[in-house]
Design an enzyme around this catalytic site. Structure first.
Site, PDB file in Angstrom:
ATOM      1  N   SER A  49       0.745  -7.113   7.131  1.00  0.00           N
ATOM      2  CA  SER A  49       0.555  -5.928   7.977  1.00  0.00           C
ATOM      3  C   SER A  49       1.405  -6.053   9.234  1.00  0.00           C
ATOM      4  O   SER A  49       1.171  -6.924  10.077  1.00  0.00           O
ATOM      5  CB  SER A  49      -0.914  -5.772   8.364  1.00  0.00           C
ATOM      6  OG  SER A  49      -1.066  -4.713   9.280  1.00  0.00           O
ATOM      7  N   HIS A  89       3.038  -3.720   4.879  1.00  0.00           N
ATOM      8  CA  HIS A  89       1.978  -2.740   5.080  1.00  0.00           C
ATOM      9  C   HIS A  89       2.098  -2.145   6.483  1.00  0.00           C
ATOM     10  O   HIS A  89       2.181  -2.886   7.470  1.00  0.00           O
ATOM     11  CB  HIS A  89       0.617  -3.413   4.914  1.00  0.00           C
ATOM     12  CG  HIS A  89      -0.540  -2.469   4.958  1.00  0.00           C
ATOM     13  ND1 HIS A  89      -0.898  -1.668   3.898  1.00  0.00           N
ATOM     14  CD2 HIS A  89      -1.427  -2.206   5.952  1.00  0.00           C
ATOM     15  CE1 HIS A  89      -1.958  -0.952   4.223  1.00  0.00           C
ATOM     16  NE2 HIS A  89      -2.293  -1.257   5.465  1.00  0.00           N
ATOM     17  N   ASP A  91       0.340   0.380   9.107  1.00  0.00           N
ATOM     18  CA  ASP A  91      -0.849   1.151   9.488  1.00  0.00           C
ATOM     19  C   ASP A  91      -0.496   2.191  10.540  1.00  0.00           C
ATOM     20  O   ASP A  91      -0.148   1.846  11.674  1.00  0.00           O
ATOM     21  CB  ASP A  91      -1.933   0.215  10.050  1.00  0.00           C
ATOM     22  CG  ASP A  91      -2.609  -0.596   8.967  1.00  0.00           C
ATOM     23  OD1 ASP A  91      -3.010  -0.010   7.945  1.00  0.00           O
ATOM     24  OD2 ASP A  91      -2.746  -1.824   9.142  1.00  0.00           O
ATOM     25  N   MET A 118      -1.897   4.992  12.904  1.00  0.00           N
ATOM     26  CA  MET A 118      -3.164   5.428  13.506  1.00  0.00           C
ATOM     27  C   MET A 118      -2.894   6.484  14.566  1.00  0.00           C
ATOM     28  O   MET A 118      -1.941   6.370  15.342  1.00  0.00           O
ATOM     29  CB  MET A 118      -3.884   4.239  14.138  1.00  0.00           C
ATOM     30  CG  MET A 118      -4.126   3.081  13.201  1.00  0.00           C
ATOM     31  SD  MET A 118      -5.010   1.731  14.026  1.00  0.00           S
ATOM     32  CE  MET A 118      -4.834   0.421  12.815  1.00  0.00           C
ATOM     33  N   HIS A 126       0.026   3.301   5.206  1.00  0.00           N
ATOM     34  CA  HIS A 126      -1.413   3.600   5.198  1.00  0.00           C
ATOM     35  C   HIS A 126      -1.721   4.529   6.378  1.00  0.00           C
ATOM     36  O   HIS A 126      -1.689   4.108   7.530  1.00  0.00           O
ATOM     37  CB  HIS A 126      -2.177   2.273   5.304  1.00  0.00           C
ATOM     38  CG  HIS A 126      -3.655   2.397   5.387  1.00  0.00           C
ATOM     39  ND1 HIS A 126      -4.474   1.311   5.632  1.00  0.00           N
ATOM     40  CD2 HIS A 126      -4.496   3.455   5.266  1.00  0.00           C
ATOM     41  CE1 HIS A 126      -5.728   1.696   5.662  1.00  0.00           C
ATOM     42  NE2 HIS A 126      -5.770   3.004   5.458  1.00  0.00           N
ATOM     43  N   MET A 164      -4.000   6.394   8.730  1.00  0.00           N
ATOM     44  CA  MET A 164      -5.347   6.488   9.289  1.00  0.00           C
ATOM     45  C   MET A 164      -5.317   7.637  10.296  1.00  0.00           C
ATOM     46  O   MET A 164      -5.429   7.443  11.503  1.00  0.00           O
ATOM     47  CB  MET A 164      -5.738   5.175   9.974  1.00  0.00           C
ATOM     48  CG  MET A 164      -5.757   3.973   9.074  1.00  0.00           C
ATOM     49  SD  MET A 164      -6.347   2.506   9.971  1.00  0.00           S
ATOM     50  CE  MET A 164      -6.029   1.213   8.779  1.00  0.00           C
ATOM     51  N   MET A 175     -11.144  -0.822   2.150  1.00  0.00           N
ATOM     52  CA  MET A 175     -11.174  -1.430   3.476  1.00  0.00           C
ATOM     53  C   MET A 175     -12.217  -2.553   3.522  1.00  0.00           C
ATOM     54  O   MET A 175     -13.386  -2.336   3.204  1.00  0.00           O
ATOM     55  CB  MET A 175     -11.501  -0.381   4.535  1.00  0.00           C
ATOM     56  CG  MET A 175     -10.453   0.710   4.697  1.00  0.00           C
ATOM     57  SD  MET A 175      -8.833   0.077   5.208  1.00  0.00           S
ATOM     58  CE  MET A 175      -9.223  -0.631   6.817  1.00  0.00           C
ATOM     59  N   ASP A 213      -7.602  -4.280   2.267  1.00  0.00           N
ATOM     60  CA  ASP A 213      -7.033  -4.239   3.615  1.00  0.00           C
ATOM     61  C   ASP A 213      -8.107  -4.611   4.621  1.00  0.00           C
ATOM     62  O   ASP A 213      -9.079  -3.893   4.813  1.00  0.00           O
ATOM     63  CB  ASP A 213      -6.506  -2.826   3.899  1.00  0.00           C
ATOM     64  CG  ASP A 213      -5.820  -2.719   5.269  1.00  0.00           C
ATOM     65  OD1 ASP A 213      -5.706  -3.741   5.962  1.00  0.00           O
ATOM     66  OD2 ASP A 213      -5.413  -1.604   5.623  1.00  0.00           O
TER      67      ASP A 213
END
Length: 216
Positions: A8, A33, A35, A37, A66, A68, A137, A175
Site C-alpha cells: 500500500s 495498492h 488508497d 480517500m 481502491h 474510498m 477490509m 486490505d
C-alpha cells in the site's frame, strides 16, 4: 493459487513516491495498492487521479486502485484514464454498484468491490457475478496502521466458499492489518491478494517479506 502481494503506497514516503514504487517493484511485488480517500466516505484525505497518472509513468507494475469515496461513479472514468489496472469501490458508497462494475469492465480494467467490516457479506454475494475481485477490509477504512479484526478470517472463508460454490473466477483481496503473524491464516482462509502497508514499506529488506507471502 499463489498469493499476490500489493504494498500500500499510503505507507510509502511521499517525498520520493516514484522511488518507493520502484523499490517495491524491484522487491518482487505483484501490484501497488493505491488508497484514494475523499474526507467524506472516510475522514481522511489522500490523493487523486493525478497521483495515479504520475505513478503510472514510472512503473509497469499493476496499479490496484481502491476508491474510498462517496458516489464513486463520478470519478470512475478519471481513474481509468489515469492508468488504473484494477479499480474497486465500496458497495456502501453507491446505489449503482452493478452499473459501476459493468462500466469498469467495459473499459478493459479489472473491476472490484470493497466491503467494510460491519457490512453483511450477502451484499457482496449479490454482486459476485459482476466482479473480478472483492476487497475484504480487515480494518475500518480510512486509516493505515490499524490492527487486524480477527473475525475477518471467517468472512474470507465464507466468501471463498460462496465463490467456489458458484464456480466463479473472483479473487479475494484482503486490505488492512496484514502482518507476519496472521498472513498464513488469511491465505488459508482463501485470500489470494494481500495488501500490506507498514509491514512492507517499513521492512529493511522487503524482498524477503514478499518471499514469505509468495511461499504461503
Amino acid at each position: 493459487m499463489a498469493v499476490k502481494t500489493a504494498p500500500s503506497i499510503l505507507s510509502g514516503d511521499f517525498s520520493k513516491l516514484g522511488a518507493e514504487v520502484l523499490r517495491m517493484e524491484k522487491a518482487g511485488a505483484d501490484m501497488i495498492h493505491c488508497d484514494v480517500m475523499d474526507g467524506m466516505f472516510v475522514p481522511n484525505l489522500t490523493f487523486g487521479q493525478k497521483t495515479i497518472a504520475d505513478i503510472k509513468k514510472c512503473t509497469r507494475i499493476t496499479l490496484d486502485v481502491h476508491l474510498m469515496i462517496d458516489a464513486p461513479e463520478r470519478y470512475l472514468d478519471k481513474f481509468i484514464e489515469a492508468g488504473a489496472d484494477r479499480l474497486a469501490f465500496h458497495i456502501e458508497a453507491t446505489d449503482f454498484a452493478r452499473e459501476n462494475l459493468t462500466r469498469i469492465k467495459v473499459s478493459g480494467v479489472k473491476a472490484g468491490i470493497a466491503i467494510s467490516p460491519d457490512t453483511p457479506l450477502e451484499k457482496a454475494f449479490a454482486l459476485l457475478d459482476y466482479c473480478n475481485f472483492v476487497i475484504v477490509m480487515g480494518v475500518y477504512p480510512g486509516f493505515g496502521g490499524q490492527k487486524y479484526i480477527p473475525r475477518t478470517t471467517d468472512r474470507i472463508k465464507k466468501l471463498a466458499a460462496e465463490i467456489k460454490r458458484r464456480d466463479l473466477d473472483v479473487e479475494i483481496e484482503i486490505d488492512g492489518g496484514v502482518i507476519g503473524d496472521n498472513m498464513k491464516e488469511i491465505a488459508d482462509a482463501g485470500a489470494t491478494v494481500m495488501v500490506s502497508g507498514n509491514y512492507l514499506f517499513g521492512a529493511e529488506n522487503p524482498s524477503k517479506v514478499i518471499e514469505k507471502f509468495k511461499a504461503l
